[in-house]
Design a protein around this motif. Structure first.
Motif, PDB file in Angstrom:
ATOM      1  N   GLU A 294       0.827  -1.100   0.104  1.00 18.97           N
ATOM      2  CA  GLU A 294      -0.057   0.115  -0.045  1.00 18.97           C
ATOM      3  C   GLU A 294       0.747   1.422   0.097  1.00 18.97           C
ATOM      4  O   GLU A 294       2.022   1.065   0.268  1.00 18.97           O
ATOM      5  N   GLY A 295       0.190   2.344  -0.494  1.00 19.12           N
ATOM      6  CA  GLY A 295       0.915   3.623  -0.489  1.00 19.12           C
ATOM      7  C   GLY A 295       0.057   4.691   0.040  1.00 19.12           C
ATOM      8  O   GLY A 295      -0.916   4.329   1.062  1.00 19.12           O
ATOM      9  N   TYR A 296       0.712   5.750   0.257  1.00 25.86           N
ATOM     10  CA  TYR A 296       0.080   7.166   0.814  1.00 25.86           C
ATOM     11  C   TYR A 296       0.497   8.184  -0.240  1.00 25.86           C
ATOM     12  O   TYR A 296       1.356   8.568  -0.714  1.00 25.86           O
ATOM     13  N   GLY A 297      -0.995   8.924  -0.504  1.00 26.43           N
ATOM     14  CA  GLY A 297      -0.704  10.148  -1.038  1.00 26.43           C
ATOM     15  C   GLY A 297      -2.143  11.068  -0.870  1.00 26.43           C
ATOM     16  O   GLY A 297      -2.969  10.694  -0.077  1.00 26.43           O
ATOM     17  N   LEU A 298      -2.033  12.403  -1.591  1.00 27.13           N
ATOM     18  CA  LEU A 298      -3.220  13.332  -1.366  1.00 27.13           C
ATOM     19  C   LEU A 298      -2.890  14.245  -2.676  1.00 27.13           C
ATOM     20  O   LEU A 298      -1.919  14.116  -3.245  1.00 27.13           O
ATOM     21  N   THR A 299      -4.114  14.522  -2.714  1.00 29.91           N
ATOM     22  CA  THR A 299      -4.259  15.516  -4.110  1.00 29.91           C
ATOM     23  C   THR A 299      -3.280  16.673  -4.169  1.00 29.91           C
ATOM     24  O   THR A 299      -2.521  16.934  -5.005  1.00 29.91           O
ATOM     25  N   GLU A 300      -2.742  17.082  -2.799  1.00 25.58           N
ATOM     26  CA  GLU A 300      -1.883  18.337  -2.792  1.00 25.58           C
ATOM     27  C   GLU A 300      -0.506  17.831  -2.991  1.00 25.58           C
ATOM     28  O   GLU A 300       0.301  18.841  -3.232  1.00 25.58           O
ATOM     29  N   ALA A 301      -0.079  16.624  -2.873  1.00 32.17           N
ATOM     30  CA  ALA A 301       1.244  16.200  -2.944  1.00 32.17           C
ATOM     31  C   ALA A 301       1.295  15.170  -3.998  1.00 32.17           C
ATOM     32  O   ALA A 301       1.204  13.770  -3.381  1.00 32.17           O
ATOM     33  N   GLY A 302       1.298  15.146  -5.058  1.00 29.95           N
ATOM     34  CA  GLY A 302       1.508  14.034  -6.163  1.00 29.95           C
ATOM     35  C   GLY A 302       0.427  13.352  -6.974  1.00 29.95           C
ATOM     36  O   GLY A 302       0.149  13.822  -8.078  1.00 29.95           O
ATOM     37  N   ASN A 304       1.770  10.493  -5.384  1.00 36.01           N
ATOM     38  CA  ASN A 304       2.663   9.446  -4.810  1.00 36.01           C
ATOM     39  C   ASN A 304       3.909  10.011  -3.939  1.00 36.01           C
ATOM     40  O   ASN A 304       4.427  10.985  -4.474  1.00 36.01           O
ATOM     41  N   ASN A 305       4.129   9.581  -2.851  1.00 36.95           N
ATOM     42  CA  ASN A 305       4.973  10.072  -1.653  1.00 36.95           C
ATOM     43  C   ASN A 305       6.119   8.989  -1.320  1.00 36.95           C
ATOM     44  O   ASN A 305       7.385   9.493  -0.820  1.00 36.95           O
TER      45      ASN A 305
END
Length: 499
Positions: A294-302, A304-305
């Motif tokens: 699994e991954g983590y991200g948000l509209t404001e950053a990527g 993809n992080n």
């Protein structure tokens, strides 16, 4: 137009006859050369309609090649692409249109009957013969106005689970660097193929895998709607190597006979995003010997992080891994100091993939952008080896009798119970404790279980103050438009019941 703002032109030169896009419904394919010609025609058509640098062009459509046509065409002339969430009500869509004031709005023929209810009369239609004329419009000279990498390219509205949606402005730079960072950190190649079931009005549908895979010369299959049985067939038919789904989709996928009976011979990795993933999904993939993470991200950053290898994902279940090559992460406590290992803090992100600002929301922008870092509002911790774990939303943390409870910890344990199909844990107001822990649960068919049994089960793993005081049973938990459990709606439902 510099190379970094018209990468498709160069990809078409390098891989002209390679399939770029395939439509799952029709099985129609477009090569990179054909896709580039479509976007050049679209940009000429937009220019002929008076669209200029800085103008907004909106799209209301299910997953469709028009998302790529318009995003890349807008990039060529400096316009701003605004994909709209078609699952919103007319009122909510009109609020967004009033906020972003697009000069044009493309509407898929599926929504043709409702376009007169939208507060924008400058429309064109997607998915019919007239649209094919648009994407074969004579290619002409475009305006010579210079386009900078920091100029806006897209504006994606957030889900609005904590208030009205905000328009997240993404520059050419942010979309480009998210793709480059993803390609390099995740080792994507021209041999990668994905089926995209994520809604393309969402950053997970456009930017998580689609743009990076296209940029490196791979193939994106446009798929919708998601049906578990059909998805297994598509993954095998198109020889897919990777896919991104939300946990709700995986929950549906692993319960199908097709999943149990398939070896997925071409798949390198299954990716989960948008919400924390229950442990039983990890276990379902491990039993079949399939790589899952699994991954983590948000509209404001990527979005993809992080990167984690499939091997580490099994050893460090629940971890999103380590920061990717071209972005920085830090965790800070309430006093602003950075955390020690295994200490919870707010997740901050820095990188060229970051958003520029919220449209018409200067105060919200200042609250998120501080000293060069995006303050995500998410809580996380890292272990001694530098692997990060998302704990939950800062606003979701429960304080009961002075003790901090992170809902995700309780949710993971409850989700592992054989009777529970879905679970969401929230804090509910309480005169004595300030808040009490409440669990909303949906049981699997044929199962029944008493509250006392669930409390005894929780005592095996959780401290007493973490054990839910209330268990609220629902046939199904409400979801947001991207498949996350909608905690805002759950709170509202409980408030109405308690009045």
């Amino acid at each position: 137009m510099n190379w970094e703002r018209d990468w498709l032109e160069n990809r078409a030169r390098l891989s002209p006859n390679k399939d770029a896009i395939i439509d799952e419904k029709t099985n129609k394919a477009w090569t990179f050369e054909q896709l580039n010609k479509r976007t050049n025609s679209t940009s000429s058509w937009l220019h002929a309609r008076g669209v200029k640098k800085g103008d907004r062009v909106a799209l209301l459509s299910p997953n469709h090649i028009s998302y790529f046509d318009l995003l890349i065409a807008c990039g060529k002339i400096g316009a701003i692409f605004v994909p709209l969430n078609w699952r919103l009500s007319f009122h909510e869509i009109n609020e967004i249109l009033a906020d972003c004031t697009p000069i044009l709005i493309g509407i898929h023929q599926q929504f043709k009957a409702i376009h007169q209810q939208l507060n924008n009369v400058n429309t064109f239609f997607i998915g019919d013969a007239s649209y094919e004329e648009l994407v074969t419009f004579p290619i002409g000279d475009l305006p010579q106005e210079e386009i900078f990498e920091t100029d806006p390219l897209a504006m994606i509205y957030t889900g609005g689970t904590t208030g009205k949606p905000k328009g997240v402005v993404l520059s050419h730079q942010s979309i480009l660097w998210n793709a480059i960072n993803t390609i390099v950190s995740w080792s994507l190649t021209e041999n990668d193929v994905t089926v995209n079931y994520m809604p393309m009005f969402h950053t997970g549908g456009l930017n998580a895998l689609s743009i990076p895979i296209l940029m490196i010369g791979g193939t994106v299959v446009i798929g919708e709607p998601f049906i578990g049985e059909k998805a297994v067939e598509a993954l095998n038919r198109y020889r897919c190597t990777t896919i991104l789904l939300v946990p709700t989709m995986y929950h549906m996928l692993i319960q199908t006979d097709e999943f149990q009976n398939s070896d997925f011979p071409f798949m390198k990795i299954f990716l989960s995003g948008a919400a924390p993933c229950p442990m039983q999904i990890y276990e379902a993939f491990q039993k079949k010997g399939l790589a899952f993470k699994e991954g983590y991200g948000l509209t404001e950053a990527g979005p993809n992080n992080f990167y984690i290898s499939p091997e580490d994902a099994q050893l460090k279940r629940g971890s999103v891994g380590k920061p990717m090559l071209f972005n920085s992460i830090k965790l800070v406590k309430a006093d602003g100091c950075e955390t020690e290992p295994n200490e919870v803090g707010e997740l901050l992100i820095k990188g060229k993939h970051a958003f520029s600002f919220y449209w018409n929301r200067e105060k919200a922008t200042q609250e998120t952008w501080k000293n060069g870092w995006i303050h995500t509002g998410d809580l996380a911790k890292r272990d001694e080896q530098g692997f990060y774990y998302i704990v939950g939303r800062k606003k979701d943390m429960i304080i009961t009798g002075g003790e901090n409870v992170y809902p995700l910890e309780v949710e993971h344990w409850l989700a592992a119970h054989p009777a529970i199909d879905e679970v969401a844990v929230l804090g509910m107001p309480d005169e004595k404790w300030g808040e009490v822990v409440a669990a909303f649960i949906a049981l699997k068919q044929t199962y029944t279980i008493q509250d006392e049994e669930l409390k005894m089960y929780c005592e095996l793993k959780l401290g007493r103050y973490k054990i839910p005081k209330q268990f609220i049973r629902l046939a199904e938990l409400p979801k947001t438009h991207v498949g996350k459990i909608d905690k805002k709606r759950l709170k509202e439902m409980r408030k109405r019941e308690n009045k």
